[in-house]
Design a protein around this motif. Structure first.
Motif: not given
Length: 94
Positions: A58, A47-48, A50, A62, A52, A40-45
Motif C-alpha cells: 500500500y 481497491f474497487e 479487488h 501510494m 488492492a 491515493y486515487v490509484d490505490q482506491a481504484w
C-alpha cells in the motif's frame, strides 16, 4: 554546459519520492494530501477492482504513483519548451 534531461528526471523522481513518503506520514494537512493524492486515487481504484495491496505494498503504491505523476507534471512543460525551441530553430529547406 548542457544538462541532460535524463539526469534531471532521475533527480526529480528521487526528490518527489522523498516528498511523497513524508506526505504519506503527514496526511492530516492539505499540502501533504495534495502531494499524495495521485497514489491515493490509484490505490482506491485498485481497491474497487479487488487488486488492492495491503501493508508495505500500500505504501509503495501510494509513494511510487505519486512520485511518478508529480515528476511527469513538473517535467512536461520543460519537454514542451524544448520541443518548441527545436521546431523554431530548425532550418528550412530551400
Amino acid at each position: 554546459m548542457r544538462i541532460r534531461l535524463g539526469y534531471v528526471a532521475m533527480a526529480l523522481l528521487l526528490l518527489t519520492c522523498i516528498a511523497a513518503a513524508v506526505a504519506l506520514t503527514h496526511m492530516n494537512n492539505l499540502p501533504a494530501f495534495i502531494a499524495i493524492a495521485p497514489g491515493y486515487v490509484d490505490q482506491a481504484w485498485l481497491f474497487e477492482t479487488h487488486r488492492a495491496l495491503g501493508g508495505f505494498g500500500y505504501q509503495v503504491t501510494m509513494v511510487g504513483v505519486s512520485a511518478v505523476v508529480w515528476t511527469l507534471v513538473i517535467l512536461s512543460p520543460v519537454v514542451a519548451v524544448r520541443l518548441v525551441r527545436r521546431l523554431v530553430r530548425r532550418p528550412r529547406a530551400a
